[in-house]
Write an enzyme that holds these catalytic residues in place. Structure first.
Site, mmCIF file in Angstrom:
data_model
loop_
_atom_site.group_PDB
_atom_site.id
_atom_site.type_symbol
_atom_site.label_atom_id
_atom_site.label_comp_id
_atom_site.label_asym_id
_atom_site.label_seq_id
_atom_site.Cartn_x
_atom_site.Cartn_y
_atom_site.Cartn_z
ATOM 1 N N ASP A 13 39.016 -35.382 -38.344
ATOM 2 C CA ASP A 13 38.724 -33.972 -38.072
ATOM 3 C C ASP A 13 39.669 -33.428 -37.001
ATOM 4 O O ASP A 13 39.463 -32.347 -36.470
ATOM 5 C CB ASP A 13 37.260 -33.808 -37.623
ATOM 6 N N HIS A 25 42.649 -30.613 -32.769
ATOM 7 C CA HIS A 25 43.934 -30.681 -32.053
ATOM 8 C C HIS A 25 45.060 -29.923 -32.748
ATOM 9 O O HIS A 25 46.082 -29.644 -32.133
ATOM 10 C CB HIS A 25 44.380 -32.144 -31.890
ATOM 11 N N TYR A 64 30.013 -36.108 -25.731
ATOM 12 C CA TYR A 64 31.235 -36.163 -24.930
ATOM 13 C C TYR A 64 31.015 -35.506 -23.563
ATOM 14 O O TYR A 64 30.518 -34.389 -23.481
ATOM 15 C CB TYR A 64 32.380 -35.461 -25.665
ATOM 16 N N LYS A 119 28.293 -41.150 -30.538
ATOM 17 C CA LYS A 119 29.712 -41.523 -30.486
ATOM 18 C C LYS A 119 30.179 -41.164 -29.089
ATOM 19 O O LYS A 119 30.013 -40.008 -28.657
ATOM 20 C CB LYS A 119 30.435 -40.713 -31.548
ATOM 21 N N SER A 150 34.466 -44.169 -29.507
ATOM 22 C CA SER A 150 35.540 -43.363 -30.080
ATOM 23 C C SER A 150 36.901 -44.009 -29.790
ATOM 24 O O SER A 150 37.107 -44.611 -28.734
ATOM 25 C CB SER A 150 35.423 -41.974 -29.469
ATOM 26 N N ARG A 157 43.118 -41.550 -34.903
ATOM 27 C CA ARG A 157 44.548 -41.680 -34.621
ATOM 28 C C ARG A 157 44.990 -43.132 -34.497
ATOM 29 O O ARG A 157 46.120 -43.463 -34.854
ATOM 30 C CB ARG A 157 44.886 -40.896 -33.340
HETATM 31 P P1 FBP Z 1 40.253 -40.250 -32.456
HETATM 32 O O1 FBP Z 1 39.904 -41.694 -32.669
HETATM 33 O O2 FBP Z 1 41.530 -39.867 -33.144
HETATM 34 O O3 FBP Z 1 40.187 -39.841 -31.011
HETATM 35 O O4 FBP Z 1 39.087 -39.434 -33.165
HETATM 36 C C1 FBP Z 1 37.799 -39.405 -32.610
HETATM 37 C C2 FBP Z 1 37.413 -37.993 -32.279
HETATM 38 O O5 FBP Z 1 36.117 -37.890 -31.739
HETATM 39 C C3 FBP Z 1 37.505 -37.061 -33.470
HETATM 40 O O6 FBP Z 1 36.348 -37.090 -34.216
HETATM 41 C C4 FBP Z 1 37.819 -35.752 -32.808
HETATM 42 O O7 FBP Z 1 38.614 -34.936 -33.584
HETATM 43 C C5 FBP Z 1 38.595 -36.134 -31.610
HETATM 44 O O8 FBP Z 1 38.280 -37.459 -31.308
HETATM 45 C C6 FBP Z 1 38.230 -35.263 -30.444
HETATM 46 O O9 FBP Z 1 39.181 -35.465 -29.480
HETATM 47 P P2 FBP Z 1 39.138 -34.745 -28.082
HETATM 48 O O10 FBP Z 1 38.796 -35.829 -27.140
HETATM 49 O O11 FBP Z 1 40.519 -34.242 -27.869
HETATM 50 O O12 FBP Z 1 38.121 -33.660 -28.139
#
Ligand code: FBP
Length: 270
Positions: free
Chosen positions: A16, A21, A149, A180, A220, A249
């Protein structure tokens, strides 16, 4: 959540980032969602695939039954219900709802995902929406995965482990089936001695898992890190008793995504 686990652990492939990003994460190959679907099919180790609704609608294969999905090695779909762009850095984080639980199920979702920025000025708005989502997902018998987060003006360190434990607990309290979290290994420059770091990483993540109770914990992946660090993170996840990893990523930005996913899975599912 059992559908998303293999031998008690799960590996979710996140895609996503185009929403979160934008193109800066992509190259000519991984900009194509079909390439990510192909990685998922060939690796055969992913227990879930995370997409926003537009990509899910156009790229996630419509199958007649769960059996044919499994036969074709297509991981179950997790539709992310909210998201925000990278245009508003520095502002208080808030990710609006862009899809409903009913729409996600219509697209073939076996679970839904929703981000709460714990510590943001808008935290209350997001916890309230998560409450609504959990209510509806429970009613429709699919799990809710909460991206908890740490971000916003009340957060100085997004990786603070005691606050991550709080965020995990909040996920449990709000009724999420899984959370997550952005748990990271001690950085190389950390004050902690190099020998003590792995044990401390395990101990701290275990405490986070304990706080989450019956709510599963996924770590994550974050931005791309060297192979040895990504594998070490997987070992810590396993030894701490977390459910698994949700990575994007660190898989599809690699030159060998399928092989690397299998290396992670070997640790996680063994
Ligand atoms: P990645 O493993 O690439 O970090 O993906 C996990 C994720 O939570 C994605 O679902 C989301 O797009 C991204 O990280 C969010 O990243 P950020 O920390 O920049 O908000």
């Amino acid at each position: 959540m059992n559908r998303f686990l293999r031998n008690g652990h799960g590996l979710l492939l996140a895609y996503d980032q185009g929403f979160e990003h934008g193109p800066s994460d992509f190259n000519a190959k991984n900009v194509d969602p079909a390439y990510i679907l192909d990685i998922a099919r060939r690796a055969q180790v992913f227990t879930g695939l995370i997409l926003q609704k537009g990509v899910a609608e156009r790229y996630y294969p419509r199958v007649k039954s769960q059996e044919s999905r499994v036969k074709n090695n297509i991981p179950p779909l997790i539709v992310k219900l909210n998201g925000k762009t990278a245009f508003h850095r520095g502002e208080e984080p808030f990710a609006p709802l862009v899809c409903t639980v009913a729409e996600a199920i219509e697209l073939g979702a076996s679970a839904v995902g929703y981000t709460v920025y714990v510590g943001s000025e808008y935290e209350a708005k997001m916890t309230r929406t998560l409450g609504d989502i959990v209510r509806e997902s429970n009613h429709r018998r699919i799990p809710t995965i909460a991206w908890m987060y740490l971000r916003g003006k009340h957060i100085s360190d997004p990786h603070d482990r005691q606050k991550l434990a709080y965020a995990a607990r909040l996920g449990l309290e709000l009724g999420a089936d899984a959370v997550k979290l952005q748990f990271t290994l001690f950085p190389r420059h950390s004050e902690r001695s190099e020998e003590s770091r792995p044990q401390q990483d395990i101990q701290d993540l275990r405490w986070i898992v304990q706080n989450a109770g019956k709510c599963k914990v996924f770590v994550s992946g974050g931005s791309k890190i060297p192979d040895d660090q990504a594998l070490q993170l997987t070992k810590v996840v396993k030894q701490a008793g977390a459910a698994g990893l949700a990575v994007g990523r660190n898989i599809w930005q690699r030159d060998n995504p399928v092989e690397f996913a299998k290396q992670i899975a070997d640790i996680l599912y063994s």
